[in-house]
Write an enzyme that holds these catalytic residues in place. Structure first.
Site, mmCIF file in Angstrom:
data_model
loop_
_atom_site.group_PDB
_atom_site.id
_atom_site.type_symbol
_atom_site.label_atom_id
_atom_site.label_comp_id
_atom_site.label_asym_id
_atom_site.label_seq_id
_atom_site.Cartn_x
_atom_site.Cartn_y
_atom_site.Cartn_z
ATOM 1 N N ASN A 176 0.878 -1.173 0.000
ATOM 2 C CA ASN A 176 0.000 0.000 0.000
ATOM 3 C C ASN A 176 0.912 1.218 0.000
ATOM 4 O O ASN A 176 1.471 1.590 1.031
ATOM 5 C CB ASN A 176 -0.879 -0.034 1.252
ATOM 6 C CG ASN A 176 -1.819 1.159 1.322
ATOM 7 O OD1 ASN A 176 -1.750 2.074 0.504
ATOM 8 N ND2 ASN A 176 -2.697 1.147 2.308
ATOM 9 N N HIS A 219 -12.641 3.085 0.082
ATOM 10 C CA HIS A 219 -12.646 2.015 1.099
ATOM 11 C C HIS A 219 -13.359 0.773 0.569
ATOM 12 O O HIS A 219 -13.868 -0.038 1.349
ATOM 13 C CB HIS A 219 -13.377 2.430 2.398
ATOM 14 C CG HIS A 219 -12.764 3.567 3.146
ATOM 15 N ND1 HIS A 219 -13.543 4.559 3.713
ATOM 16 C CD2 HIS A 219 -11.495 3.852 3.449
ATOM 17 C CE1 HIS A 219 -12.750 5.426 4.322
ATOM 18 N NE2 HIS A 219 -11.491 5.013 4.177
ATOM 19 N N GLU A 236 -7.892 -5.080 5.210
ATOM 20 C CA GLU A 236 -7.742 -4.757 3.795
ATOM 21 C C GLU A 236 -6.583 -5.526 3.165
ATOM 22 O O GLU A 236 -6.646 -5.918 2.006
ATOM 23 C CB GLU A 236 -7.573 -3.246 3.614
ATOM 24 C CG GLU A 236 -8.879 -2.522 3.914
ATOM 25 C CD GLU A 236 -8.760 -1.013 3.975
ATOM 26 O OE1 GLU A 236 -8.978 -0.374 2.964
ATOM 27 O OE2 GLU A 236 -8.448 -0.488 5.059
#
Ligand code: AMP
Length: 395
Positions: free
Chosen positions: A7, A179, A383
């Site tokens: 990320n 999200h 995530e």
């Protein structure tokens, strides 16, 4: 299969190496202050965190340091880079081009670059991370998992704004939502946890973290979400204003003699519960101030909870009902007094909260009473695991 999940932000990069068979995290950490000075945090499962201050002028050097740490003789999680079978990258904005995760070919990278305008702070940084990984691991498959993809099932009535249609035609100005990886993961897990058939379900997910959004998920598909063209719309957040009268921009710009970018900066970075409370964007600080009777902190918490409750109410209308509400992310998983404040507004739905169960933190928990008409639960989001699963599914 071992999947490295990346990320990548403009000056930081979070990573996790996950074994997809066991879903265990083998190692995780982050690089901070890339291009400034540099600091690597690395933690192999079961060991303490290692922090190394080291020059990281570019993202490529940061990723090289992560790879070196992963294969380090003493504390590495793997013996060689050949044990990384795939890399899953979080990509913030996929525009209308990406309704699902995808293998990152050169054509796909070009298409992501075309979405840069829509997320100028995030997408270029995501691409830098992808390109750096491609250079360092040229033979390892890479997958992009988009924050916007899950929301691409929204109908037009939910994603069009009340502005001239030409702005949608020319520039694709519309609601995208963010999200998405979390809303997808949590809605699925919520149905599984409650023993519901996701294909016949109405679930509202409240992802309440520093960035916060609510989504309405009908039969497993997103039908509406609170963030818009950018992550500024919707809920009052840590430092973002969320919804407001657009005229406020011009009004403040004139009164304070500010440019439009300066006002935008205030709405993104100096507003939300931080700007309202003058205390903090962090709900741990806000809770302490609330308990001390700090009036501005009380206002901020009340406005935050009221806005969430209003969104939940509107999504009950959007779906003509709701079976379950799931709270997730930092505040949703941990901050019981905020959950309680939100649920107080929802008695009309036949929701009753189990005050004892609502003390739970960070674990799948039903926090409504057995006779509550709508089930309410805490579902921790993950995530990275969602990106790992998407990567494996695609390959
Ligand atoms: P996130 O963006 O999902 O990391 O959420 C950050 C927000 O969660 C901050 O406002 C934190 O104050 C809040 N929070 C409350 N309790 C905790 C906790 N135990 N761990 C992490 N975040 C927490």
């Amino acid at each position: 299969m071992n999947v490295l999940v990346i990320n990548c932000g403009s000056s930081s990069l979070k990573y996790q190496l996950i074994n997809s068979d066991t879903e265990n995290v083998l190692a995780k950490g982050l690089c901070e202050r890339i291009g400034i000075d540099g600091r690597l945090v690395y933690q192999k499962a079961g060991l303490d965190k290692e922090i190394t201050e080291a020059d990281m002028p570019t993202h490529k050097q940061a990723i090289q340091m992560v790879l070196d740490a992963l294969v380090n003789e003493k504390t590495g999680a793997i013996a060689s880079l050949a044990e990384i079978d795939a890399v899953g990258h979080r990509v913030v904005h996929g525009g209308e081009k990406f309704a699902a995760s995808t293998i990152l070919t050169d054509e796909v990278l070009a298409a992501i670059e075309e979405c840069n305008d829509l997320a100028p702070l995030h997408n270029p940084a995501n691409l830098i991370g992808i390109n750096a990984c491609k250079e360092l691991m040229p033979n390892t498959p890479m997958v992009g998992v988009f924050d916007t993809a899950f929301h691409q099932t929204m109908p037009k009535k939910a994603y069009l704004y009340g502005i001239p249609y030409e702005y949608y035609e020319k520039y694709k100005v519309r609601r995208y939502g963010f999200h998405g990886t979390s809303h997808s993961f949590v809605s699925k897990r919520c149905a599984e946890f409650l023993g519901m058939d996701i294909n016949h379900s109405k679930i509202i997910v409240a992802h309440l973290g520093n960035g916060a959004s609510v989504s309405a998920v009908k039969d497993g598909k997103c039908v509406d979400t609170s963030m818009g063209l950018t992550p500024l719309e919707g809920l009052v957040m840590g430092t973002r204003s969320g919804d407001l009268d657009p005229s406020i921009l011009e009004f403040i710009a004139q009164k304070e003699n500010l440019t439009l970018p300066e006002v935008m900066d205030i709405l993104n970075k100096k507003s939300g519960v931080q700007g309202m409370s003058r205390v903090s964007s962090d709900f741990r600080d806000l809770e302490a101030a609330y308990d001390e009777g700090n009036e501005l902190a009380i206002n901020a918490c009340e406005v935050f909870a009221y806005r969430v409750a209003k969104y939940i109410g509107s999504y009950v209308a959007a779906m003509n009902g709701v079976d379950a509400i799931a709270f997730t992310a930092g505040i949703g998983e941990n901050t019981s007094f905020i959950r309680a404040m939100i649920l107080e507004y929802l008695g009309y739905l036949g929701i009753t909260m189990d005050a004892e169960a609502n003390k739970a933190r960070g674990v799948d928990t039903i926090i409504s009473t057995p006779d509550s008409k709508v089930k309410v639960c805490i579902i921790p989001t993950n995530e990275e695991l969602a990106i790992c699963r998407e990567t494996v599914a695609l390959l």
